[in-house]
Design a protein around this motif. Structure first.
Motif: not given
Ligand code: GLY
Ligand code: AMP
Length: 420
Positions: A290-294, A221-223, A264-266, A207-211, A285-287
């Protein structure tokens, strides 16, 4: 094998870092890369959307496999161009990448595939949006249809927020279509699936932290950080998500003649008060990864990444079985002063040598610049990702913050509640 990674963020640093320790990889190239990536890969200047330039790099350097990081390269059609020349590449075609680049396309495919998602309507004009929303009231969510670098989504709680969002959408964002969506409650989870056009294999969930600020306050934010594996879902939930939120998309895209290959990022909203069938819904979905999940996923990947990438690109028939370390990884983002509204650039970053001494941590560079005398400057925006790895989330976050706290950047923005 020579591998080329496209991109210049901390996500791409993590991808290159993991590839650099792979037994089957003889050389890692990164276009354009950044000063941190330069320590694990050969960086080649270029623009991520300059498809012809990137094609020339891959041919000139004898690259065997290319891995695409950012959506901008996918939206520019990099996968179509590489495949047309017979080059192996990991990522979806331009058409399949619309699952990320067009919110209305994504919703249409989700409905066709029977994927659980928020109810929605698509409108073309300001008047239509205003008339529809007047009948609904808040809370609701407004989304610009195209790519808007994370700035096109507005969660509306009151009339003022609605008016501000309308100004932005039809003003500076020049939205030609707006998706109005039911507001979903719960916590967010990122489930990323590796796909080869026919099947979907889950990566470890995160999981990421968007705010921007602690307690999920401040602007999107982007994360600002991530945790992997996330305690927010169980293994059984992950399999349910694969069957109900990933495979139906893969099957529908194949049936449409535009198979989905790539990550495929759900992005999911999980309301644990409800049974799984009603409590888990796809937000987007992102294709891509994720950043910063990766960053927190890659440090836990034990199995050979090349086998996964080869399967995704169609070069290998046998599906890899992914192994993950038993550890927990937490990633804390250091952003520059003024991020996200008006990021400052050019300030010096110090303490990186000390941070490198903190055990079980890795510092991935995002927006950094190399100055003379081996000084590193902030390029503005999300500057570094600091990952701690340990047997518990408490230890992992303690390690990450130990490293974060020896790094200095004037006016930096850091959340203190990652992993809490
Ligand atoms: N962390 C969310 C994204 O990469 O869009
Ligand atoms: P998106 O780019 O569509 O994922 O939206 C960005 C962020 O807005 C998400 O990560 C959520 O925090 C929030 N969001 C988007 N859609 C919804 C929704 N239907 N209900 C509640 N929050 C949402």
């Amino acid at each position: 094998m020579k591998v080329l990674v496209i991109g210049s963020g901390a996500r791409e640093h993590a991808i290159c870092w993991r590839l650099a320790s792979s037994r089957s990889v003889s050389q890692v190239f990164c276009a354009p890369g950044n000063p941190g990536i330069a320590s694990v890969a050969t960086c080649l200047p270029s623009n991520v959307s300059a498809v012809d330039e990137l094609l020339a790099i891959a041919v000139d350097r004898g690259v065997d496999l290319t891995v695409v990081g950012p959506e901008a390269a996918l939206a520019a059609g990099i996968v179509d161009a590489f495949e047309a020349k017979g080059l192996r590449i990991v990522g979806p075609s331009q058409v399949a990448a619309q699952l990320e680049t067009s919110k209305s396309f994504a919703k249409e495919v989700m409905v066709a595939a029977g994927v659980p998602t928020a109810a929605y309507h698509v409108f073309k004009t300001r008047e239509e949006v205003e008339a529809f929303c007047a009948t609904r009231g808040s809370p609701l969510v407004l989304k610009a249809d195209g790519l808007a670098s994370g700035k096109g989504v507005f969660v509306i709680q009151n009339n003022t927020e609605f008016s501000d969002a309308i100004e932005m959408l039809f003003g500076s964002l020049r939205a030609s279509r707006v998706v109005v969506e039911e507001f979903l409650e719960g916590v967010e989870v990122s489930c990323i699936f590796a796909c080869n056009g026919d099947d979907a294999i889950p990566l470890a969930p995160a999981h990421d932290y968007k705010r921007l600020a602690d307690n999920d306050e401040g602007p999107n934010t982007g994360g600002m950080g991530s945790v992997c594996p996330t305690p927010r879902i169980s293994e059984a939930d992950l399999e349910w998500i694969r069957v109900n939120c990933a495979l139906p998309i893969v099957e529908t895209m194949k049936a449409r003649g535009t198979p989905f290959k790539g990550f495929l990022y759900a992005g999911l909203m999980v309301d644990s008060r409800l049974p799984r069938e009603q409590g888990i819904k796809v937000l987007e979905y992102n294709t891509r990864l994720g950043d910063p999940e990766c960053q927190s996923i890659m440090v836990r990947l034990v199995s050979e990444p090349v086998e996964l990438y080869e399967w995704m690109s169609g070069a290998r028939a046998e599906a890899p079985s992914l192994q993950w370390s038993k550890s927990v990884a937490t990633c804390v983002v250091i952003a520059s002063d003024g991020y996200p509204e008006a990021p400052r650039r050019g300030d010096q970053i110090t303490g990186l040598e000390l941070a490198a001494l903190v055990p079980n941590t890795v510092v991935f560079h995002a927006s950094t610049l190399q100055a003379e005398n081996s000084k590193i400057l902030s390029g503005g925006g999300r500057t570094l990702s600091v990952v701690g790895v340990a047997t518990s989330v408490e230890e992992a976050r303690a390690l990450a913050y130990k490293s974060v706290d020896v790094i200095q950047l004037r006016g930096r923005r850091v959340r203190r509640d990652i992993g809490l």
